[in-house]
Design an enzyme around this catalytic site. Structure first.
Site, PDB file in Angstrom:
ATOM      1  N   ASP A   1      78.391  61.432  38.083  1.00 16.37           N
ATOM      2  CA  ASP A   1      79.460  61.467  37.086  1.00 16.37           C
ATOM      3  C   ASP A   1      80.682  62.261  37.575  1.00 16.37           C
ATOM      4  O   ASP A   1      80.536  63.366  38.106  1.00 16.37           O
ATOM      5  CB  ASP A   1      78.917  62.130  35.812  1.00 16.37           C
ATOM      6  CG  ASP A   1      79.907  62.107  34.671  1.00 16.37           C
ATOM      7  OD1 ASP A   1      80.131  61.027  34.134  1.00 16.37           O
ATOM      8  OD2 ASP A   1      80.463  63.179  34.328  1.00 16.37           O
TER       9      ASP A   1
ATOM     10  N   ASP B   1      64.488  57.203  13.637  1.00 14.15           N
ATOM     11  CA  ASP B   1      65.543  58.197  13.376  1.00 14.15           C
ATOM     12  C   ASP B   1      66.938  57.627  13.654  1.00 14.15           C
ATOM     13  O   ASP B   1      67.931  58.346  13.582  1.00 14.15           O
ATOM     14  CB  ASP B   1      65.295  59.490  14.179  1.00 14.15           C
ATOM     15  CG  ASP B   1      65.428  59.284  15.681  1.00 14.15           C
ATOM     16  OD1 ASP B   1      65.612  58.117  16.118  1.00 14.15           O
ATOM     17  OD2 ASP B   1      65.338  60.274  16.430  1.00 14.15           O
TER      18      ASP B   1
ATOM     19  N   HIS C   1      79.852  52.231  29.839  1.00 16.19           N
ATOM     20  CA  HIS C   1      79.818  52.923  28.548  1.00 16.19           C
ATOM     21  C   HIS C   1      81.141  53.620  28.212  1.00 16.19           C
ATOM     22  O   HIS C   1      81.252  54.218  27.146  1.00 16.19           O
ATOM     23  CB  HIS C   1      78.676  53.940  28.545  1.00 16.19           C
ATOM     24  CG  HIS C   1      78.941  55.077  29.482  1.00 16.19           C
ATOM     25  ND1 HIS C   1      78.766  54.978  30.847  1.00 16.19           N
ATOM     26  CD2 HIS C   1      79.428  56.321  29.261  1.00 16.19           C
ATOM     27  CE1 HIS C   1      79.127  56.111  31.403  1.00 16.19           C
ATOM     28  NE2 HIS C   1      79.527  56.940  30.477  1.00 16.19           N
ATOM     29  N   ASP C   2      82.105  53.573  29.124  1.00 14.89           N
ATOM     30  CA  ASP C   2      83.422  54.160  28.838  1.00 14.89           C
ATOM     31  C   ASP C   2      84.483  53.088  28.583  1.00 14.89           C
ATOM     32  O   ASP C   2      85.656  53.402  28.420  1.00 14.89           O
ATOM     33  CB  ASP C   2      83.909  55.001  30.036  1.00 14.89           C
ATOM     34  CG  ASP C   2      83.058  56.232  30.241  1.00 14.89           C
ATOM     35  OD1 ASP C   2      82.522  56.766  29.249  1.00 14.89           O
ATOM     36  OD2 ASP C   2      82.925  56.665  31.408  1.00 14.89           O
TER      37      ASP C   2
ATOM     38  N   ASP D   1      71.647  59.602  35.761  1.00 12.12           N
ATOM     39  CA  ASP D   1      73.071  59.937  35.760  1.00 12.12           C
ATOM     40  C   ASP D   1      73.182  61.446  35.940  1.00 12.12           C
ATOM     41  O   ASP D   1      72.644  62.205  35.144  1.00 12.12           O
ATOM     42  CB  ASP D   1      73.638  59.520  34.393  1.00 12.12           C
ATOM     43  CG  ASP D   1      75.113  59.221  34.424  1.00 12.12           C
ATOM     44  OD1 ASP D   1      75.829  59.927  35.159  1.00 12.12           O
ATOM     45  OD2 ASP D   1      75.548  58.306  33.719  1.00 12.12           O
TER      46      ASP D   1
ATOM     47  N   GLU E   1      80.886  57.759  40.436  1.00  9.16           N
ATOM     48  CA  GLU E   1      82.080  57.528  39.637  1.00  9.16           C
ATOM     49  C   GLU E   1      83.175  58.317  40.336  1.00  9.16           C
ATOM     50  O   GLU E   1      83.184  59.543  40.274  1.00  9.16           O
ATOM     51  CB  GLU E   1      81.885  58.038  38.206  1.00  9.16           C
ATOM     52  CG  GLU E   1      83.067  57.686  37.335  1.00  9.16           C
ATOM     53  CD  GLU E   1      83.094  58.420  35.997  1.00  9.16           C
ATOM     54  OE1 GLU E   1      83.571  57.827  35.024  1.00  9.16           O
ATOM     55  OE2 GLU E   1      82.684  59.591  35.927  1.00  9.16           O
TER      56      GLU E   1
HETATM   57  C1  NOJ Z   1      82.526  60.150  32.812  1.00 12.59           C
HETATM   58  C2  NOJ Z   1      81.484  59.576  31.906  1.00 12.59           C
HETATM   59  O1  NOJ Z   1      81.268  58.236  32.251  1.00 12.59           O
HETATM   60  C3  NOJ Z   1      81.990  59.768  30.491  1.00 12.59           C
HETATM   61  O2  NOJ Z   1      81.218  59.078  29.545  1.00 12.59           O
HETATM   62  C4  NOJ Z   1      82.040  61.237  30.206  1.00 12.59           C
HETATM   63  O3  NOJ Z   1      82.642  61.444  28.947  1.00 12.59           O
HETATM   64  C5  NOJ Z   1      82.846  61.987  31.271  1.00 12.59           C
HETATM   65  N1  NOJ Z   1      82.592  61.555  32.608  1.00 12.59           N
HETATM   66  C6  NOJ Z   1      82.537  63.455  31.223  1.00 12.59           C
HETATM   67  O4  NOJ Z   1      81.267  63.693  31.746  1.00 12.59           O
HETATM   68 CA    CA Z   2      64.463  57.426  18.100  1.00 11.99          CA
END
Ligand code: NOJ
Ligand code: CA
Length: 560
Positions: free
Chosen positions: A196, A25, A326-327, A98, A253
């Site tokens: 988070d 998918d 990932h940010d 997470d 975080e």
């Molecule tokens: C931090 C996360 O790492 C990010 O990817 C997310 O968009 C924001 N917090 C809101 O949860």
């Molecule tokens: Ca998949």
């Protein structure tokens, strides 16, 4: 030296949507993670942080949770999660999940109940305010006001997108719900959590008006909504209710924790095992949170930030070390900017990525790699705004246009900073779509996957993957120095050279030198045994270390 597993662990952040798809998918899934666990084991990973996989409408790729007790069907089922945890355990890999506890999705049952009935107890789970005017002028992290109107004069508060209403931690019953969620996952067998946006949970100044910062009359919530007085009571209660007495760790975080307060967070009796520091990961961002103002930074400034962070953390506790997540955009592009290796510049990519790897595995703290970093992946070229998925990127693009940038410029800024750079699907092989999916990938693949992929790097001795594998082994073998040793900057006059030493109490020492520049650098140094060098062997002549472009060296002092 008391040994602690989470200090010695090598962490790896995994973004499930982009790791490996098994049902065609185009979206990565839990079965895909299970299939690839042996790959992570081969690399040397023993701590896996899996980004959100809970039921979610995916407005923010899972950071908008609809049900903390359910796996989103696009990722699989709770049985898959159980199988993943069991397989990871067999391989000696711990898993942390997470936890997004500052907010939920607006589709969460609690929020839906709160909307339906103002008298419902769930109304108190969120931050609703009755007011004729917008209650305050804080700007949410993804643009626009933090306040959204629901009906009549009623507003609710959101730090991030308007589909991510903030939870009200002042409500005791809500806090109990949160602890139940954490204990459910711990009982299932996870070894802890990445927390988070946790420094946003206490509201204070952002509920009041602040000096407007721009034409929108708003003020960045990151300036006024972080670490508000009283937050410690919530964090301590959470630790006591969920973590104490268990063999578990937490990594938070936690932007905005000032260094003089960091001990409260990560000291002996701190709220968390460790926190992520953003000071040098965000070196490219100018204040105000707009990507179209890029900071013009220098290597000496970068060194200052790194060692200020390292020494403050070392004095007070334990930290988490990372260059990518990932940010963030890919570290090669961030730290080498216009000098970063372009697609197919294989040698340069190897040197730059191993220079960064030597830095990462040399610093003090628990290391977290981000998927693809071990291949030296670079930013993905996005040709138009339509190719992006991330809501933050799209908001930033329109902010740039509004601020007067033309489309070309706005596109360049988002190409440099977009969170989608690190979210492109993982390149497993040179097969179609990098072997990530038999279908159509949910986000564009980085086009260089035919040349840069895991299968190839696993085979080639001179690859980034192999180099990282050796660095991981070295960090484990020399844990007394590279994990537990103290860190101290070595002052050098060469601007682009990052130099520091790691030392045990008994005087065992490893010195680390990284040339971030494209010119050769010479510097006075003490000779030692070369433990790692991305050119094969180091050049050392008459008390002088000669560092070629992007050369990175770890050497151990020979014992007298
Ligand atoms: C931090 C996360 O790492 C990010 O990817 C997310 O968009 C924001 N917090 C809101 O949860
Ligand atoms: Ca998949």
């Amino acid at each position: 030296m008391e040994r602690v597993w989470w200090k010695e662990a090598i962490g790896y952040e995994l973004y499930p949507k982009s790791f490996k798809d098994t049902n065609g998918d185009g979206i990565g899934d839990l079965k895909g993670i299970i299939e690839k666990l042996p790959y992570l084991k081969e690399l040397g990973i023993d701590l896996l942080w899996i980004c959100p996989f809970y039921l979610s409408p995916m407005r923010d790729n899972g950071y908008d949770v609809e049900d903390y007790y359910a796996v989103d069907p696009q990722f699989g089922s709770m049985e898959d999660m159980d199988a993943l945890l069991a397989r990871a355990e067999e391989l000696g890999i711990r898993v942390i999940t997470d936890m997004v506890l500052n907010h939920t999705s607006d589709r969460h049952r609690w929020f839906q109940e709160a909307l339906k009935d103002p008298k419902s107890k769930y109304r108190d789970y969120y931050i609703f305010k009755e007011s004729k005017e917008r209650p305050s002028n804080a700007r949410s992290c993804f643009g626009g006001s933090v306040w959204e109107k629901v009906e009549g004069d009623v507003w609710y508060y959101h730090t991030f997108d308007k589909t991510q209403p903030d939870l009200n931690w002042e409500c005791k019953e809500l806090r109990q719900e949160i602890y139940r969620i954490l204990n459910y996952w711990l009982d299932k067998g996870v070894s802890g959590f990445r927390m988070d946006a946790i420094t946003y949970i206490k509201k204070g100044d952002s509920l009041k008006d602040a000096e407007p910062q721009g034409e929108d009359g708003l003020h960045d919530v990151a300036d006024i909504g972080l670490n508000q007085p009283g937050i410690g009571e919530f964090l301590l209660e959470m630790r006591k209710e969920c973590i104490d007495g268990r063999d578990a760790m937490t990594v938070a975080e936690a932007p905005g924790v000032p260094y003089d307060k960091i001990g409260e967070f990560i000291g002996e009796n701190g709220y968390f095992s460790m926190i992520f520091d953003f000071s040098y990961a965000d070196i490219d961002l100018a204040p105000g949170g707009n990507w179209y103002y890029q900071a013009d930074w220098t290597f000496p400034q970068l060194k200052k930030l790194i060692f200020h962070s390292q020494s403050s953390v070392q004095r007070q506790g334990w930290g988490a070390i990372y260059l990518e997540n990932h940010d963030q955009s890919r570290s090669l592009n961030k730290y080498f900017r216009d000098k970063a290796a372009r697609p197919y510049e294989v040698r340069k990519r190897f040197l730059q990525s191993t220079a960064l790897g030597t830095l990462l595995f040399g610093l003090r703290g628990t290391v977290f790699l981000y998927q693809g970093e071990e291949l030296g992946m670079t930013n993905c070229p996005f040709a138009s705004i339509d190719e992006f998925d991330d809501l933050n990127t799209i908001d930033q693009y329109y902010r740039a246009l509004k601020a007067g940038c033309d489309e070309k410029k706005a596109l360049k800024f988002v190409n440099d900073r977009s969170r989608d750079n690190s979210r492109t699907p993982y390149p497993w092989s040179s097969k179609k779509n990098g072997g990530f999916t038999e279908g159509t990938p949910w986000l564009k693949m980085n086009p260089d996957y035919r040349e840069n992929n895991a299968q190839r790097q696993q085979k080639e001795e001179g690859s980034t993957f192999k180099f990282y594998q050796r660095l991981i082994r070295l960090r484990k073998e020399k844990a007394d120095i590279l994990v537990y040793g103290t860190i101290e900057e070595i002052q050098v006059e060469n601007g682009p050279v990052i130099a520091f030493s790691r030392k045990t109490e008994s005087g065992k020492t490893i010195s680390i030198y990284i040339n971030m520049g494209e010119e050769e650098e010479k510097l006075p140094a003490e000779d030692g045994k070369c433990l790692s060098c991305n050119y094969g062997d180091m050049i050392f002549k008459e008390n002088t270390l000669i560092l070629r472009p992007y050369e990175a060296v770890m050497m151990e002092k020979t014992q007298d």
